[in-house]
Design a protein around this motif. Structure first.
Motif, PDB file in Angstrom:
ATOM      1  N   ARG A  97      49.570 -53.714  88.162  1.00 13.94           N
ATOM      2  CA  ARG A  97      50.932 -53.402  88.598  1.00 13.94           C
ATOM      3  C   ARG A  97      50.922 -52.103  89.395  1.00 13.94           C
ATOM      4  N   ALA A  98      52.031 -51.851  90.070  1.00 11.32           N
ATOM      5  CA  ALA A  98      52.253 -50.566  90.723  1.00 11.32           C
ATOM      6  C   ALA A  98      52.778 -49.606  89.657  1.00 11.32           C
ATOM      7  N   SER A  99      52.400 -48.348  89.756  1.00 12.75           N
ATOM      8  CA  SER A  99      52.784 -47.337  88.760  1.00 12.75           C
ATOM      9  C   SER A  99      54.231 -46.900  88.871  1.00 12.75           C
ATOM     10  N   GLN A 100      54.789 -46.940  90.077  1.00 11.93           N
ATOM     11  CA  GLN A 100      56.170 -46.569  90.321  1.00 11.93           C
ATOM     12  C   GLN A 100      56.511 -46.937  91.740  1.00 11.93           C
ATOM     13  N   GLY A 101      57.777 -46.730  92.133  1.00 12.80           N
ATOM     14  CA  GLY A 101      58.176 -46.962  93.517  1.00 12.80           C
ATOM     15  C   GLY A 101      58.713 -48.344  93.803  1.00 12.80           C
ATOM     16  N   HIS A 102      59.038 -49.092  92.770  1.00 11.82           N
ATOM     17  CA  HIS A 102      59.517 -50.457  92.954  1.00 11.82           C
ATOM     18  C   HIS A 102      60.924 -50.516  93.549  1.00 11.82           C
ATOM     19  N   SER A 103      61.135 -51.519  94.385  1.00  9.23           N
ATOM     20  CA  SER A 103      62.490 -51.838  94.828  1.00  9.23           C
ATOM     21  C   SER A 103      62.927 -53.176  94.225  1.00  9.23           C
ATOM     22  N   VAL A 104      62.009 -53.840  93.514  1.00 11.53           N
ATOM     23  CA  VAL A 104      62.355 -55.062  92.777  1.00 11.53           C
ATOM     24  C   VAL A 104      62.602 -54.680  91.326  1.00 11.53           C
TER      25      VAL A 104
ATOM     26  N   HIS B 246      61.711 -39.726  93.281  1.00  6.80           N
ATOM     27  CA  HIS B 246      60.341 -39.310  92.989  1.00  6.80           C
ATOM     28  C   HIS B 246      60.201 -37.804  93.189  1.00  6.80           C
ATOM     29  N   LEU B 247      59.600 -37.149  92.203  1.00  5.93           N
ATOM     30  CA  LEU B 247      59.436 -35.699  92.223  1.00  5.93           C
ATOM     31  C   LEU B 247      57.991 -35.353  91.907  1.00  5.93           C
ATOM     32  N   SER B 248      57.552 -34.172  92.328  1.00  4.01           N
ATOM     33  CA  SER B 248      56.186 -33.726  92.037  1.00  4.01           C
ATOM     34  C   SER B 248      56.218 -32.377  91.336  1.00  4.01           C
ATOM     35  N   THR B 249      55.086 -32.018  90.776  1.00  3.88           N
ATOM     36  CA  THR B 249      54.981 -30.748  90.061  1.00  3.88           C
ATOM     37  C   THR B 249      54.579 -29.595  90.967  1.00  3.88           C
ATOM     38  N   ASP B 250      54.244 -29.893  92.216  1.00  8.57           N
ATOM     39  CA  ASP B 250      53.813 -28.826  93.113  1.00  8.57           C
ATOM     40  C   ASP B 250      54.402 -28.997  94.504  1.00  8.57           C
ATOM     41  N   ALA B 251      54.598 -27.878  95.165  1.00  8.66           N
ATOM     42  CA  ALA B 251      55.193 -27.872  96.500  1.00  8.66           C
ATOM     43  C   ALA B 251      54.265 -28.498  97.537  1.00  8.66           C
ATOM     44  N   GLU B 252      52.956 -28.384  97.358  1.00 10.46           N
ATOM     45  CA  GLU B 252      52.012 -28.927  98.333  1.00 10.46           C
ATOM     46  C   GLU B 252      52.165 -30.445  98.467  1.00 10.46           C
ATOM     47  N   THR B 253      52.310 -31.127  97.334  1.00 11.49           N
ATOM     48  CA  THR B 253      52.515 -32.574  97.373  1.00 11.49           C
ATOM     49  C   THR B 253      53.832 -32.891  98.061  1.00 11.49           C
TER      50      THR B 253
ATOM     51  N   THR C 186      63.447 -39.626  88.068  1.00 13.18           N
ATOM     52  CA  THR C 186      64.771 -39.476  87.490  1.00 13.18           C
ATOM     53  C   THR C 186      65.720 -40.347  88.307  1.00 13.18           C
ATOM     54  N   GLU C 187      66.840 -40.732  87.699  1.00 11.86           N
ATOM     55  CA  GLU C 187      67.738 -41.663  88.382  1.00 11.86           C
ATOM     56  C   GLU C 187      68.370 -41.074  89.630  1.00 11.86           C
ATOM     57  N   GLN C 188      68.723 -39.814  89.594  1.00 11.78           N
ATOM     58  CA  GLN C 188      69.321 -39.118  90.734  1.00 11.78           C
ATOM     59  C   GLN C 188      69.239 -37.622  90.466  1.00 11.78           C
ATOM     60  N   VAL C 189      69.423 -36.838  91.513  1.00 12.65           N
ATOM     61  CA  VAL C 189      69.482 -35.390  91.357  1.00 12.65           C
ATOM     62  C   VAL C 189      70.759 -34.917  92.043  1.00 12.65           C
ATOM     63  N   PRO C 190      71.800 -34.590  91.263  1.00 14.33           N
ATOM     64  CA  PRO C 190      73.023 -34.056  91.868  1.00 14.33           C
ATOM     65  C   PRO C 190      72.716 -32.775  92.648  1.00 14.33           C
ATOM     66  N   ALA C 191      73.483 -32.546  93.697  1.00 18.82           N
ATOM     67  CA  ALA C 191      73.236 -31.420  94.611  1.00 18.82           C
ATOM     68  C   ALA C 191      73.204 -30.062  93.912  1.00 18.82           C
ATOM     69  N   GLU C 192      73.974 -29.901  92.833  1.00 24.89           N
ATOM     70  CA  GLU C 192      74.031 -28.584  92.187  1.00 24.89           C
ATOM     71  C   GLU C 192      72.705 -28.174  91.527  1.00 24.89           C
ATOM     72  N   TYR C 193      71.768 -29.097  91.421  1.00 25.09           N
ATOM     73  CA  TYR C 193      70.462 -28.780  90.832  1.00 25.09           C
ATOM     74  C   TYR C 193      69.391 -28.558  91.902  1.00 25.09           C
ATOM     75  N   LEU C 194      69.791 -28.513  93.160  1.00 22.38           N
ATOM     76  CA  LEU C 194      68.848 -28.412  94.264  1.00 22.38           C
ATOM     77  C   LEU C 194      68.920 -27.069  94.970  1.00 22.38           C
ATOM     78  N   SER C 195      67.760 -26.592  95.394  1.00 18.07           N
ATOM     79  CA  SER C 195      67.672 -25.447  96.300  1.00 18.07           C
ATOM     80  C   SER C 195      66.503 -25.718  97.232  1.00 18.07           C
ATOM     81  N   ARG C 196      66.481 -25.030  98.350  1.00 19.16           N
ATOM     82  CA  ARG C 196      65.405 -25.241  99.311  1.00 19.16           C
ATOM     83  C   ARG C 196      64.351 -24.163  99.144  1.00 19.16           C
ATOM     84  N   LEU C 197      63.109 -24.583  99.109  1.00 19.87           N
ATOM     85  CA  LEU C 197      62.001 -23.641  99.047  1.00 19.87           C
ATOM     86  C   LEU C 197      61.897 -22.976 100.410  1.00 19.87           C
ATOM     87  N   PRO C 198      61.885 -21.646 100.456  1.00 21.38           N
ATOM     88  CA  PRO C 198      61.769 -20.968 101.764  1.00 21.38           C
ATOM     89  C   PRO C 198      60.491 -21.402 102.482  1.00 21.38           C
ATOM     90  N   GLY C 199      60.594 -21.457 103.799  1.00 20.98           N
ATOM     91  CA  GLY C 199      59.394 -21.752 104.581  1.00 20.98           C
ATOM     92  C   GLY C 199      59.516 -22.798 105.571  1.00 20.98           C
TER      93      GLY C 199
END
Length: 183
Positions: A77-84, A125-132, A170-183
């Motif tokens: 199977r695929a580990s994640q990323g399904h649209s079915v 989909h989220l990652s633990t590091d900015a490089e990814t 996660t199902e969604q990320v509401p805007a109030e939990y977001l910030s932009r990493l400088p750069g």
């Protein structure tokens, strides 16, 4: 198998196992699994050359570890990323303080207005590091990295999951939990 063919096979497998199993006439079970034998027979019936050795190589060498075999090696199977519709059986888990999401700068206004939504997929989909996240964002244009206040989201009742290949979901990320990493 040369790298070009490996990438081609990986993309085909992602299409079949994440988005359109009917394209080759297979069905995924409720958890996204399909028999390796059934998959390979269906691929062969459609005139593609793709044997078990090549399948093993795609699974082992996919840089994002998108695919997995079950403990017996007889299902895939695929580990994640399904649209079915699938239920991968992941259980909620406590995320790190912050997670990252890569996107293109042209999407920032919409994201900061509406938050992150999964689109045609089941989860954001989220990652633990900015490089990814930079690599992901680059696929869509000029990259921007968003910081997700994951611990605060969890405290506010949002659930997080981690796929077997380490992608945070996660199902969604509401805007109030977001910030932009400088750069």
């Amino acid at each position: 198998m040369e790298n070009k063919q490996l990438v081609k096979n990986s993309k085909f497998l992602a299409l079949v196992l994440r988005h359109d199993p009917g394209k080759i006439g297979v069905e995924l079970d409720e958890a996204g699994w399909v028999s390796v034998d059934v998959l390979l027979a269906a691929i062969k019936a459609r005139g593609r050359q793709f044997d078990r050795g090549e399948l093993d190589q795609v699974v082992a060498q996919n840089d994002k570890k998108r695919f997995e075999f079950d403990e017996t090696g007889t299902r895939i199977r695929a580990s994640q990323g399904h649209s079915v519709p699938v239920d991968l059986g992941y259980v909620p888990i406590e995320p790190p303080e912050a997670l990252y999401h890569g996107t293109a700068t042209r999407f920032l206004e919409s994201i900061f207005g509406e938050g992150l939504r999964p689109g045609s997929r089941h989860h954001v989909h989220l990652s633990t590091d900015a490089e990814t996240a930079v690599k992901v964002g680059t696929r869509h244009g000029k990259p921007a990295v968003l910081v997700v206040a994951a611990a605060r989201m969890l405290a506010d009742g949002h659930e997080f999951f981690r796929s077997t290949n380490g992608v945070w979901l996660t199902e969604q990320v509401p805007a109030e939990y977001l910030s932009r990493l400088p750069g």
